[in-house]
Write a protein that holds these residues in place. Structure first.
Motif, PDB file in Angstrom:
ATOM      1  N   GLY A 229       0.740  -1.285   0.054  1.00 36.10           N
ATOM      2  CA  GLY A 229       0.089   0.059  -0.037  1.00 36.10           C
ATOM      3  C   GLY A 229       0.758   1.455   0.165  1.00 36.10           C
ATOM      4  O   GLY A 229       1.693   1.379  -0.583  1.00 36.10           O
ATOM      5  N   PHE A 230       0.281   2.213   0.585  1.00 36.22           N
ATOM      6  CA  PHE A 230       0.770   3.509   0.587  1.00 36.22           C
ATOM      7  C   PHE A 230       1.813   4.172   1.686  1.00 36.22           C
ATOM      8  O   PHE A 230       2.567   5.123   1.748  1.00 36.22           O
ATOM      9  CB  PHE A 230      -0.327   4.597   0.875  1.00 36.22           C
ATOM     10  CG  PHE A 230      -1.422   4.893  -0.501  1.00 36.22           C
ATOM     11  CD1 PHE A 230      -1.194   5.694  -1.417  1.00 36.22           C
ATOM     12  CD2 PHE A 230      -2.401   3.856  -0.762  1.00 36.22           C
ATOM     13  CE1 PHE A 230      -1.962   5.810  -2.506  1.00 36.22           C
ATOM     14  CE2 PHE A 230      -3.127   3.886  -1.748  1.00 36.22           C
ATOM     15  CZ  PHE A 230      -3.025   4.929  -2.653  1.00 36.22           C
ATOM     16  N   ALA A 231       2.113   3.104   2.574  1.00 34.97           N
ATOM     17  CA  ALA A 231       3.064   3.421   3.842  1.00 34.97           C
ATOM     18  C   ALA A 231       4.060   3.772   3.446  1.00 34.97           C
ATOM     19  O   ALA A 231       4.819   5.114   3.970  1.00 34.97           O
ATOM     20  CB  ALA A 231       3.149   2.282   4.827  1.00 34.97           C
ATOM     21  N   GLY A 232       4.911   3.407   2.589  1.00 40.13           N
ATOM     22  CA  GLY A 232       6.183   3.511   2.019  1.00 40.13           C
ATOM     23  C   GLY A 232       6.311   5.053   1.545  1.00 40.13           C
ATOM     24  O   GLY A 232       7.237   5.567   2.070  1.00 40.13           O
ATOM     25  N   GLY A 233       5.565   5.385   0.759  1.00 41.96           N
ATOM     26  CA  GLY A 233       5.386   6.525   0.061  1.00 41.96           C
ATOM     27  C   GLY A 233       5.204   7.674   1.204  1.00 41.96           C
ATOM     28  O   GLY A 233       5.851   8.836   0.867  1.00 41.96           O
ATOM     29  N   LEU A 234       4.217   7.407   1.885  1.00 42.20           N
ATOM     30  CA  LEU A 234       3.846   8.553   3.047  1.00 42.20           C
ATOM     31  C   LEU A 234       4.933   8.760   4.028  1.00 42.20           C
ATOM     32  O   LEU A 234       5.052   9.902   4.516  1.00 42.20           O
ATOM     33  CB  LEU A 234       2.539   7.940   3.536  1.00 42.20           C
ATOM     34  CG  LEU A 234       1.176   7.959   2.914  1.00 42.20           C
ATOM     35  CD1 LEU A 234       0.014   7.488   3.718  1.00 42.20           C
ATOM     36  CD2 LEU A 234       1.087   9.284   2.101  1.00 42.20           C
ATOM     37  N   MET A 235       5.694   7.790   4.225  1.00 40.00           N
ATOM     38  CA  MET A 235       6.847   7.964   5.087  1.00 40.00           C
ATOM     39  C   MET A 235       7.731   9.103   4.807  1.00 40.00           C
ATOM     40  O   MET A 235       8.419   9.884   5.341  1.00 40.00           O
ATOM     41  CB  MET A 235       7.793   6.895   5.212  1.00 40.00           C
ATOM     42  CG  MET A 235       6.997   5.585   6.284  1.00 40.00           C
ATOM     43  SD  MET A 235       7.953   4.110   6.421  1.00 40.00           S
ATOM     44  CE  MET A 235       6.785   3.322   7.103  1.00 40.00           C
TER      45      MET A 235
END
Length: 204
Positions: A119-125
């Motif tokens: 999902g989006f977790a990596g990008g949001l970090m």
């Protein structure tokens, strides 16, 4: 930023298709569906939060919530998270169709990758680490980028507009980079220039 709130990745993952659709498809001037965006209030938390909301959030976090976080049975900390704020995609108008440079097959591939591979977790970090990165790079204050620079962006990119527009961004680049080879703003293009204007970008 909504991206920095606790549980932001969880909310993006739960709304992956809609978030990706609006982020990719919207640009100024496209035909949009009536009644969108759903949220136009500029406040992060435009809806009144109450004990019922807090109690619901507490139940979701019961396993990790400490007694010291609670006040009168209500955990105020969990009121200020992404579950109590409208998602970024709800603040963007919903276009009636995908842009011509993004095929339905490619879009479905993106959705599949985001829903299957973390999902989006990596990008949001990247957003969540902004303050940390600022702190560990204090030694770079006042220094310029000396490597040769080619800068390409769309003149309709919301990030460019968020930084004051093309002219202001150009001046900032000239100030902070000692060897600007080219600074190009592609007319009529948005944030996804590698796809929107693939040939022009590759030719540079």
């Amino acid at each position: 930023l909504y991206h920095n709130l606790k549980h932001a990745a969880q909310q993006y993952n739960a709304n992956a298709r809609e978030a990706l659709y609006r982020l990719y498809a919207f640009s100024p001037g496209v035909k949009i569906e009536q009644g969108t965006p759903e949220v136009t209030d500029k406040r992060m938390f435009p809806f009144a939060t109450n004990a019922a909301t807090a109690t619901n959030n507490l139940q979701l976090d019961k396993a990790t919530t400490s007694d010291t976080q609670k006040a009168d049975g209500v955990d105020n900390h969990f009121l200020l998270d992404a579950r109590s704020a409208p998602g970024f995609w709800k603040r963007i108008p919903r276009p009636k169709r995908l842009p011509p440079w993004l095929t339905p097959q490619d879009f479905e591939y993106f959705v599949t990758q985001f829903t299957r591979l973390g999902g989006f977790a990596g990008g949001l970090m990247w957003y969540q680490a902004l303050d940390y990165n600022w702190g560990v790079t204090k030694h770079l204050a006042g220094k310029k980028v000396d490597q040769p620079v080619l800068f390409i962006a769309g003149d309709q990119d919301m990030v460019i507009h968020g930084h004051g527009g093309c002219s202001k961004v150009r001046r900032a680049l000239m100030k902070n980079c000692s060897d600007i080879r080219k600074c190009i703003f592609l007319e009529g293009s948005g944030h996804w220039i590698q796809q929107e204007m693939a040939d022009l970008v590759n030719n540079e």
